[in-house]
Scaffold this motif. Structure first.
Motif, PDB file in Angstrom:
ATOM      1  N   ARG A 151       0.775   4.520  -2.667  1.00 30.18           N
ATOM      2  CA  ARG A 151       0.623   5.370  -2.546  1.00 30.18           C
ATOM      3  C   ARG A 151       1.838   6.688  -2.846  1.00 30.18           C
ATOM      4  NH1 ARG A 151      -1.399   3.317   2.141  1.00 30.18           N
ATOM      5  NH2 ARG A 151       1.300   4.130   4.029  1.00 30.18           N
ATOM      6  N   ARG A 152       2.712   5.887  -2.950  1.00 31.38           N
ATOM      7  CA  ARG A 152       3.317   6.775  -3.443  1.00 31.38           C
ATOM      8  C   ARG A 152       3.906   7.103  -4.868  1.00 31.38           C
ATOM      9  NH1 ARG A 152       7.526   3.745  -0.933  1.00 31.38           N
ATOM     10  NH2 ARG A 152       8.445   2.333  -2.229  1.00 31.38           N
ATOM     11  N   GLN A 201      -6.901   4.093  -0.836  1.00 29.07           N
ATOM     12  CA  GLN A 201      -5.815   5.113  -0.395  1.00 29.07           C
ATOM     13  C   GLN A 201      -5.773   6.609  -0.880  1.00 29.07           C
ATOM     14  OE1 GLN A 201      -4.268   3.877   2.883  1.00 29.07           O
ATOM     15  NE2 GLN A 201      -6.283   2.789   2.710  1.00 29.07           N
ATOM     16  N   LYS A 202      -5.586   7.474  -0.105  1.00 29.41           N
ATOM     17  CA  LYS A 202      -5.584   8.867  -1.133  1.00 29.41           C
ATOM     18  C   LYS A 202      -3.314   9.044  -0.873  1.00 29.41           C
ATOM     19  CE  LYS A 202      -9.055  11.681   1.279  1.00 29.41           C
ATOM     20  NZ  LYS A 202      -8.551  13.075   1.931  1.00 29.41           N
ATOM     21  N   VAL A 203      -3.347   9.651  -2.584  1.00 29.10           N
ATOM     22  CA  VAL A 203      -1.825  10.167  -2.845  1.00 29.10           C
ATOM     23  C   VAL A 203      -1.002  10.669  -2.006  1.00 29.10           C
ATOM     24  CG1 VAL A 203      -0.365  10.017  -4.719  1.00 29.10           C
ATOM     25  CG2 VAL A 203      -2.258   8.660  -4.926  1.00 29.10           C
ATOM     26  N   GLN A 252       0.295  -1.241   0.163  1.00 28.54           N
ATOM     27  CA  GLN A 252       0.206   0.283   0.097  1.00 28.54           C
ATOM     28  C   GLN A 252       1.014   1.409   0.265  1.00 28.54           C
ATOM     29  OE1 GLN A 252      -2.417  -0.272   2.976  1.00 28.54           O
ATOM     30  NE2 GLN A 252      -4.188  -0.897   1.922  1.00 28.54           N
ATOM     31  N   GLU A 253       2.095   1.470   0.533  1.00 25.76           N
ATOM     32  CA  GLU A 253       2.661   2.721   1.173  1.00 25.76           C
ATOM     33  C   GLU A 253       3.147   2.171  -0.748  1.00 25.76           C
ATOM     34  OE1 GLU A 253       7.265   4.048   2.825  1.00 25.76           O
ATOM     35  OE2 GLU A 253       6.720   1.963   2.872  1.00 25.76           O
TER      36      GLU A 253
END
Length: 281
Positions: free
Chosen positions: A113-114, A277-279, A109-110
């Motif tokens: 997002r990135r 998930q927001k960026v 998920q990280e």
């Protein structure tokens, strides 16, 4: 140099010991799945015509899938009237080997997002199981992956905290109609011995308990062997993201995948929809 034994030789021995060698050309894997269907009919006294309903259902689902090979509808009579293959199986109850490709990108998920990727579908649990000694003890449903499917799905339900009663959409390995039929019970979607009622009551399709193979499955979408598992993955991700268009199952938050190969391993995966998930800025 000694000859390497064919990978499914031991499987064939189990079926031949119970049902004898088939006449004419050996029907390959259909021999195993046909025998499993015959055994279920004998044990539970069901009408073998019920298996044909699965092809009809999968063809109906495939009509809304632009990636499916066979999108034309079939009736039960047409399915039963097609060429007999093995046991209760007719031609239209067997999946077609086809060409195809699929791909999946699996990241944290990280990472999503990135890089501005959607991270709203996660793998909640996954398990693999291989053949048990029971596979070769003479029970035809065990020969075609019943025990290892039940074991893998049990692990997935326990590890994800999501039970079969919570699942509304499933892509499962319907290489033959008799296999899809047996897998309903192996996955716990319906109790042992109740799959006939499950099918005839329409609990395996839209408006029922759980939509099985909304893509049309292997029987109608096609079975490009190596790409099949990822095709299932893609379908379920589309379902969870609300991108499945005419075959969309409403209100999907969890999705189950079942993929198997004889000789032998099965993988069961639970997908789950999570908050988008927001960026990161």
């Amino acid at each position: 140099m000694a000859r390497a034994a064919p990978p499914l030789e031991e499987f064939a021995k189990v079926v031949v010991a119970k049902y004898g060698m088939p006449e004419g050309q050996f029907p390959g894997a259909a021999f195993f799945y046909g025998a499993a269907g015959d055994q279920y009919v004998e044990e539970h006294g069901i009408d073998p015509k019920v298996f044909a309903h699965i092809t009809v259902k999968n063809r109906r689902h495939a009509a809304n899938n632009p990636y499916a090979v066979f999108r034309d509808p079939l009736t039960v009579e047409e399915v039963l009237g097609s060429r007999k293959i093995s046991g209760p199986l007719t031609k239209y109850q067997c999946c077609p080997p086809t060409s195809g490709a699929a791909a999946a990108v699996v990241v944290s998920q990280e990472y999503a997002r990135r890089h501005g990727l959607r991270g709203d579908v996660v793998i909640a649990a996954q398990a693999m199981a291989t053949d048990f000694p029971s596979t070769f003890e003479g029970d035809m449903k065990r020969l075609v992956s019943y025990d290892m499917t039940a074991a893998a799905s049990k692990q997935v339900y326990e590890n994800s905290g999501i039970g079969p009663e919570d699942v509304r959409v499933v892509e499962l390995h319907d290489c033959f109609t008799t296999h899809e039929f047996l897998i309903y019970e192996a996955l716990g979607l319906t109790a042992e011995g109740t799959a006939e009622k499950f099918v005839l009551d329409g609990r395996n399709t839209y408006g029922g308990q759980v939509v099985t193979n909304p893509s049309g499955g292997l029987i109608a979408r096609g079975h490009p062997i190596g790409a099949t598992g990822l095709a299932q993955c893609a379908e379920l991700v589309w379902q969870l993201r609300g991108q499945a268009e005419g075959r969309q199952v409403e209100g999907v938050t969890t999705a189950l995948q079942h993929n198997v190969g004889l000789g032998g391993a099965v993988v069961v995966t639970m997908y789950q929809k999570v908050a988008h998930q927001k960026v990161a800025a």
